[in-house]
Design an enzyme around this catalytic site. Sequence first.
Site, PDB file in Angstrom:
ATOM      1  N   TYR A   1      -8.083  -5.276   7.255  1.00 33.24           N
ATOM      2  CA  TYR A   1      -7.281  -3.619   7.632  1.00 33.24           C
ATOM      3  C   TYR A   1      -7.677  -3.166   6.931  1.00 33.24           C
ATOM      4  CZ  TYR A   1      -2.677  -1.659   7.571  1.00 33.24           C
ATOM      5  OH  TYR A   1      -1.860  -0.354   8.589  1.00 33.24           O
TER       6      TYR A   1
ATOM      7  N   ASP B   1      -9.122   0.672   5.478  1.00 33.39           N
ATOM      8  CA  ASP B   1      -9.323   1.828   5.515  1.00 33.39           C
ATOM      9  C   ASP B   1     -10.245   2.335   5.513  1.00 33.39           C
ATOM     10  OD1 ASP B   1      -6.134   1.987   5.055  1.00 33.39           O
ATOM     11  OD2 ASP B   1      -6.579   2.469   3.918  1.00 33.39           O
TER      12      ASP B   1
ATOM     13  N   ARG C   1       6.251   5.879  15.874  1.00 38.57           N
ATOM     14  CA  ARG C   1       5.804   7.318  15.500  1.00 38.57           C
ATOM     15  C   ARG C   1       5.095   8.236  16.610  1.00 38.57           C
ATOM     16  NH1 ARG C   1       0.703   6.048  11.220  1.00 38.57           N
ATOM     17  NH2 ARG C   1      -0.030   4.542  12.695  1.00 38.57           N
TER      18      ARG C   1
ATOM     19  N   ARG D   1       0.895  -1.475   0.132  1.00 34.63           N
ATOM     20  CA  ARG D   1       0.250   0.515  -0.035  1.00 34.63           C
ATOM     21  C   ARG D   1       0.900   0.923  -0.095  1.00 34.63           C
ATOM     22  NH1 ARG D   1      -3.961  -0.540   4.341  1.00 34.63           N
ATOM     23  NH2 ARG D   1      -3.013   1.624   5.587  1.00 34.63           N
TER      24      ARG D   1
ATOM     25  N   GLU E   1       3.336   6.878  20.328  1.00 39.17           N
ATOM     26  CA  GLU E   1       2.259   4.996  19.666  1.00 39.17           C
ATOM     27  C   GLU E   1       3.279   3.956  19.732  1.00 39.17           C
ATOM     28  OE1 GLU E   1      -0.156   6.213  15.768  1.00 39.17           O
ATOM     29  OE2 GLU E   1       0.288   3.900  15.728  1.00 39.17           O
TER      30      GLU E   1
ATOM     31  N   ARG F   1      -3.014  -7.554  16.289  1.00 38.38           N
ATOM     32  CA  ARG F   1      -1.747  -5.907  16.654  1.00 38.38           C
ATOM     33  C   ARG F   1      -2.545  -4.819  17.924  1.00 38.38           C
ATOM     34  NH1 ARG F   1       1.645  -6.743  18.281  1.00 38.38           N
ATOM     35  NH2 ARG F   1       2.684  -5.456  17.980  1.00 38.38           N
TER      36      ARG F   1
ATOM     37  N   ARG G   1       8.009   6.224  -4.949  1.00 37.08           N
ATOM     38  CA  ARG G   1       8.358   7.021  -6.685  1.00 37.08           C
ATOM     39  C   ARG G   1       9.422   7.701  -6.880  1.00 37.08           C
ATOM     40  NH1 ARG G   1       3.883  10.294  -3.026  1.00 37.08           N
ATOM     41  NH2 ARG G   1       2.247   8.791  -3.802  1.00 37.08           N
TER      42      ARG G   1
HETATM   43  N1  UDP Z   1       6.072   1.179   6.940  1.00 36.48           N
HETATM   44  C1  UDP Z   1       7.042   0.633   7.637  1.00 36.48           C
HETATM   45  N2  UDP Z   1       7.911   2.287   7.690  1.00 36.48           N
HETATM   46  C2  UDP Z   1       7.083   2.730   7.991  1.00 36.48           C
HETATM   47  C3  UDP Z   1       5.787   3.493   7.787  1.00 36.48           C
HETATM   48  C4  UDP Z   1       5.353   1.877   7.552  1.00 36.48           C
HETATM   49  O1  UDP Z   1       8.073  -0.456   7.462  1.00 36.48           O
HETATM   50  O2  UDP Z   1       8.351   4.511   7.749  1.00 36.48           O
HETATM   51  C5  UDP Z   1       5.250  -0.474   7.178  1.00 36.48           C
HETATM   52  C6  UDP Z   1       4.695  -1.294   7.774  1.00 36.48           C
HETATM   53  O3  UDP Z   1       5.033  -2.805   7.798  1.00 36.48           O
HETATM   54  C7  UDP Z   1       3.670  -1.516   8.207  1.00 36.48           C
HETATM   55  C8  UDP Z   1       3.096  -0.749   6.814  1.00 36.48           C
HETATM   56  O4  UDP Z   1       4.288  -0.633   6.105  1.00 36.48           O
HETATM   57  O5  UDP Z   1       2.662  -1.687   9.382  1.00 36.48           O
HETATM   58  C9  UDP Z   1       1.932  -0.502   6.097  1.00 36.48           C
HETATM   59  O6  UDP Z   1       1.388   1.242   7.003  1.00 36.48           O
HETATM   60  P1  UDP Z   1       0.865   2.577   6.976  1.00 36.48           P
HETATM   61  O7  UDP Z   1       1.716   3.058   7.412  1.00 36.48           O
HETATM   62  O8  UDP Z   1       0.022   2.566   6.115  1.00 36.48           O
HETATM   63  O9  UDP Z   1       0.118   1.814   8.538  1.00 36.48           O
HETATM   64  P2  UDP Z   1      -1.035   1.755   9.342  1.00 36.48           P
HETATM   65  O10 UDP Z   1      -0.519   3.632   9.504  1.00 36.48           O
HETATM   66  O11 UDP Z   1      -2.791   1.483   8.870  1.00 36.48           O
HETATM   67  O12 UDP Z   1      -0.113   1.656  10.426  1.00 36.48           O
END
Ligand code: UDP
Length: 372
Positions: free
Chosen positions: A346, A348, A277, A170, A297, A247, A174
Amino acid sequence: MHIYDYLIVGAGLFGSVFARELTDAGFKCLIIDKRPHTGGNVYTEKREGIDVHMYGPHIFHTSDDRIWAYVNRFTKFNHYVNRPKVYYKGKIYSFPINLFTLYQLYGVKTPAEAQKKLEEVKVPIKNPKNLEEWVLSQVGQEIYEIFIKGYTMKQWMCDPKELPTFIIRRLPIRLTFDDNYFNDCYQGIPVEGYTKMMERLQAGIEVRLNTDYFANKEYFDGTARKVVFTGKIDEFFGYRFGELEYRTLRFEHEMHKGDYQGNAIINYTEYEIPYTRICEHKHFTFGQQEHTIITKEYPEAWSRGKEPYYPINNERNNKIYKQYATLSEELKDKYIFGGRLAEYKYYDMHQVIGSALAKAKKEIEFQKSTCS
Ligand code: UDP
């Protein structure tokens, strides 16, 4: 004699959209939720004049005109575009991976140079079978280590070799300077917060909070002709085929003066830093307040009683889920299941809305066909 046509268990997005549609079609709905607030995980709380995303950052995005028009009936969206940054070993990187990231790492300045560099660093893996192999095959070892490995290990508490590729696919990669996290046509944050949007979605519908369905299931089932269940499907069936895994997250909120990090989201991708994050909520709405609220988080192992956030769609769990889904089909005259937890997907936000609109439409058509 039933008091309601539909009892909706869960005041989150699925339940609220479903209730809105059925109410507008002339049916009487009751929404119940065990939490003390409405909105499920999209709930925002006003603190110091800032809408705090209490269950993690929610950025609305979709490419579906119909869903965008739908949500705009209940709130105005601002022009927020998600451009998170990555912090790794004392440095800040542009993210998702784009030409500026590749410039920061390798000094490449054009798409052609970036393409050439990626061809050099990619690991040749023909049919990547898991998350790690997929990332290595696209961007190579160094980018995998900096941006993906530690974050993914923290988030999912397992070896990225054990994870399916769809989790990572997802995220865009780019070869332009576009650092928008999403590829969708529409994106934004409700200007008055998600809670206001949810309240408008539920306007005129009875909502009872602090109300636990399972504490009084038989009574609640008796109040309505049909029950729409949006909670955990394994819990609904008494875990008879085994427990589905999730999770979960722990959030630590802090208040500071001024501007803490200059961006809504910074991902901490090092494994040694325990949070994934930091979210600084006022940047979602371009806030100029003197104070700021940040949320760290922390991923946590899930156990019954904790909030389930992400379904873990591995082979074991998907197999168990299928058994519950088959059983739920047999109960379709009385129960409708939907949302991230009941569909074990999962999703959105826009996908949850899409699912709720589709199921509501089907239900309304069914009701019409039985009346005529
Ligand atoms: N991910 C990563 N590094 C990042 C952000 C995301 O490796 O800095 C990976 C990680 O495995 C995560 C997945 O990409 O579970 C999807 O991230 P997303 O931000 O789409 O997840 P959400 O916002 O739903 O937590």
